[in-house]
Design a protein around this motif. Structure first.
Motif, PDB file in Angstrom:
ATOM      1  N   TRP A 117      -5.215  -3.225  -7.989  1.00 53.65           N
ATOM      2  CA  TRP A 117      -4.426  -3.278  -7.964  1.00 53.65           C
ATOM      3  C   TRP A 117      -3.845  -1.595  -8.679  1.00 53.65           C
ATOM      4  CZ3 TRP A 117      -1.564  -1.111 -12.197  1.00 53.65           C
ATOM      5  CH2 TRP A 117       0.548  -1.893 -11.997  1.00 53.65           C
TER       6      TRP A 117
ATOM      7  N   ARG B 180      -4.588   0.202  -4.856  1.00 55.26           N
ATOM      8  CA  ARG B 180      -3.518  -0.482  -4.282  1.00 55.26           C
ATOM      9  C   ARG B 180      -2.167   0.824  -4.733  1.00 55.26           C
ATOM     10  NH1 ARG B 180      -3.386  -4.560  -0.842  1.00 55.26           N
ATOM     11  NH2 ARG B 180      -1.116  -5.204  -1.220  1.00 55.26           N
ATOM     12  N   LEU B 181      -1.865   0.674  -6.076  1.00 57.88           N
ATOM     13  CA  LEU B 181      -0.767   1.609  -6.814  1.00 57.88           C
ATOM     14  C   LEU B 181      -0.440   2.917  -6.192  1.00 57.88           C
ATOM     15  CD1 LEU B 181       1.176   1.727  -8.839  1.00 57.88           C
ATOM     16  CD2 LEU B 181      -0.219   2.261 -10.571  1.00 57.88           C
TER      17      LEU B 181
ATOM     18  N   ASP C  70      -6.069   1.099  -0.462  1.00 54.46           N
ATOM     19  CA  ASP C  70      -5.683  -0.642   1.003  1.00 54.46           C
ATOM     20  C   ASP C  70      -7.613  -0.992   1.219  1.00 54.46           C
ATOM     21  OD1 ASP C  70      -3.392  -0.469   0.311  1.00 54.46           O
ATOM     22  OD2 ASP C  70      -2.754  -0.100   2.035  1.00 54.46           O
TER      23      ASP C  70
ATOM     24  N   ARG D   5       2.562   4.278  -5.749  1.00 58.82           N
ATOM     25  CA  ARG D   5       3.977   3.558  -4.621  1.00 58.82           C
ATOM     26  C   ARG D   5       4.619   3.080  -6.045  1.00 58.82           C
ATOM     27  NH1 ARG D   5      -0.972   0.647  -1.000  1.00 58.82           N
ATOM     28  NH2 ARG D   5      -0.923   2.131   1.077  1.00 58.82           N
TER      29      ARG D   5
ATOM     30  N   GLU E 207       7.177   0.769  -5.862  1.00 56.16           N
ATOM     31  CA  GLU E 207       7.428  -0.711  -6.117  1.00 56.16           C
ATOM     32  C   GLU E 207       6.651  -1.853  -6.557  1.00 56.16           C
ATOM     33  OE1 GLU E 207       5.562   0.424  -2.225  1.00 56.16           O
ATOM     34  OE2 GLU E 207       6.730   1.435  -3.014  1.00 56.16           O
ATOM     35  N   LYS E 208       5.104  -1.456  -7.030  1.00 55.10           N
ATOM     36  CA  LYS E 208       4.272  -1.433  -7.759  1.00 55.10           C
ATOM     37  C   LYS E 208       4.236  -2.178  -9.117  1.00 55.10           C
ATOM     38  CE  LYS E 208       1.450  -1.414  -3.678  1.00 55.10           C
ATOM     39  NZ  LYS E 208       0.674  -3.257  -3.006  1.00 55.10           N
TER      40      LYS E 208
ATOM     41  N   CYS F  94      -2.226  -8.812 -13.305  1.00 54.82           N
ATOM     42  CA  CYS F  94      -2.799  -8.663 -11.343  1.00 54.82           C
ATOM     43  C   CYS F  94      -3.765  -9.750 -11.167  1.00 54.82           C
ATOM     44  CB  CYS F  94      -4.028  -7.190 -11.543  1.00 54.82           C
ATOM     45  SG  CYS F  94      -3.446  -5.977 -12.245  1.00 54.82           S
TER      46      CYS F  94
ATOM     47  N   ALA G 150      -0.982 -11.564  -9.490  1.00 53.48           N
ATOM     48  CA  ALA G 150      -0.740 -10.955  -7.859  1.00 53.48           C
ATOM     49  C   ALA G 150      -1.799 -10.726  -7.036  1.00 53.48           C
ATOM     50  CB  ALA G 150      -0.988  -9.459  -8.490  1.00 53.48           C
TER      51      ALA G 150
ATOM     52  N   GLU H  61       3.494  -9.379  -2.342  1.00 57.73           N
ATOM     53  CA  GLU H  61       2.485  -9.122  -3.120  1.00 57.73           C
ATOM     54  C   GLU H  61       3.563  -8.426  -4.552  1.00 57.73           C
ATOM     55  OE1 GLU H  61      -0.229  -5.004  -4.750  1.00 57.73           O
ATOM     56  OE2 GLU H  61       0.259  -5.809  -2.700  1.00 57.73           O
TER      57      GLU H  61
ATOM     58  N   ALA I 236       5.440  -7.043  -8.597  1.00 64.32           N
ATOM     59  CA  ALA I 236       5.431  -5.406  -9.492  1.00 64.32           C
ATOM     60  C   ALA I 236       4.548  -6.135 -10.679  1.00 64.32           C
ATOM     61  CB  ALA I 236       6.832  -4.878  -9.238  1.00 64.32           C
TER      62      ALA I 236
END
Length: 279
Positions: free
Chosen positions: A103, A106-107, A111, A148, A150-151, A244, A247, A257, A259
């Protein structure tokens, strides 16, 4: 690159120059042992330690909170991670903290990252090779972070959700801790949960073999607490780690996905103004 990879896949890909393997383990405060000793006792060949207590915000008393983008980029670059790297995280316990590494990458915009299904226990159970001792020194790389927002959710967001509704909060802690009938592992921290939160214990995400459950099984598990693929979800836990895992489970189930509430129950429980529910 899939979010979850098998031991067979990893064994086939090992040695490729763009692939990096990290032990992303953590231990509870009341648990014997520690991640560094566990790593030295046996790790997947070529792996290094991804320490979420170091790659963290050092200006808060809360454990392993997300660092700034600049600190994250500096520290993962020092581990040899570049924006071209493929990364696999595994865990000494099976499936506990490795999704936190997944996570976090990705945050910050990366990816090409996966979790090893079953972690080190599955790897060892199959008789695959392990190394002991310290990891080799990495060759530093340059990593550019792309945060990001939104996560990630903070306590202000959770207060608004509790007061106004909207997203579904799902807590990964064991049922006794969620209900307030069992103690928290952190001394002095009361158990209980946030008003309106649902409970999916992290132990439900993997099967008896330690491997993540099938998408259908995960979908049924989350649907049972109200996940419908439309209502946004925020996951929580004790300190932002096993949230996580939920998630990852939601993504594997085919749901959007969620937050992560980074401060999770540790932050909520320590704040005198927040409502704690026990049942």
């Amino acid at each position: 690159m899939h979010n979850v990879v098998s031991t067979e896949w990893l064994a086939d890909e090992m040695g490729k120059p763009d692939l990096l393997i990290f032990d992303c383990s953590t231990y509870l405060p009341n648990e014997p042992g520690n991640k560094k000793d566990g790593f030295r006792a046996g790790h997947i060949p070529g792996a290094r330690l991804f320490d979420i207590d170091v790659i963290a915000d050092t200006e808060t008393e809360l454990p392993h909170m997300v660092p700034t983008a600049g600190r994250f980029a500096k520290l993962v670059g020092a581990l040899g991670i570049s924006n071209a790297s493929r990364i696999v995280f595994y865990d000494q316990h099976g499936l506990r903290a490795s999704p936190r590494g997944w996570w976090m990458m990705r945050l910050f915009g990366h990816d090409q990252v996966a979790v090893l299904d079953g972690g080190l226990p599955a790897w060892k159970r199959e008789g695959r090779p392990v190394e002991t001792g310290e990891a080799s020194s990495p060759t530093p790389a340059s990593f550019v972070a792309d945060f990001r927002a939104e996560k990630l959710r903070g306590i202000g967001d959770i207060k608004r959700i509790v007061a106004q509704g909207g997203p579904l909060i799902i807590d990964a802690r064991a049922k006794g801790r969620f209900d307030g009938t069992a103690p928290e592992p952190r001394a002095g921290l009361p158990s209980g949960h946030m008003p309106g939160a649902a409970n999916v214990p992290v132990s439900e995400i993997a099967g008896p073999d330690g491997l993540i459950k099938s998408p259908d099984a995960l979908r049924a598990l989350f649907a049972a607490v109200g996940v419908d693929g439309v209502r946004p979800v925020v996951t929580s836990c004790g300190s932002g780690v096993t949230a996580c895992v939920l998630a990852l489970g939601l993504v594997e189930a085919g749901f959007p996905e969620p937050a992560i509430y980074d401060g999770s129950w540790t932050e909520w429980a320590l704040r005198p103004e927040t409502e704690k529910v026990m049942r």
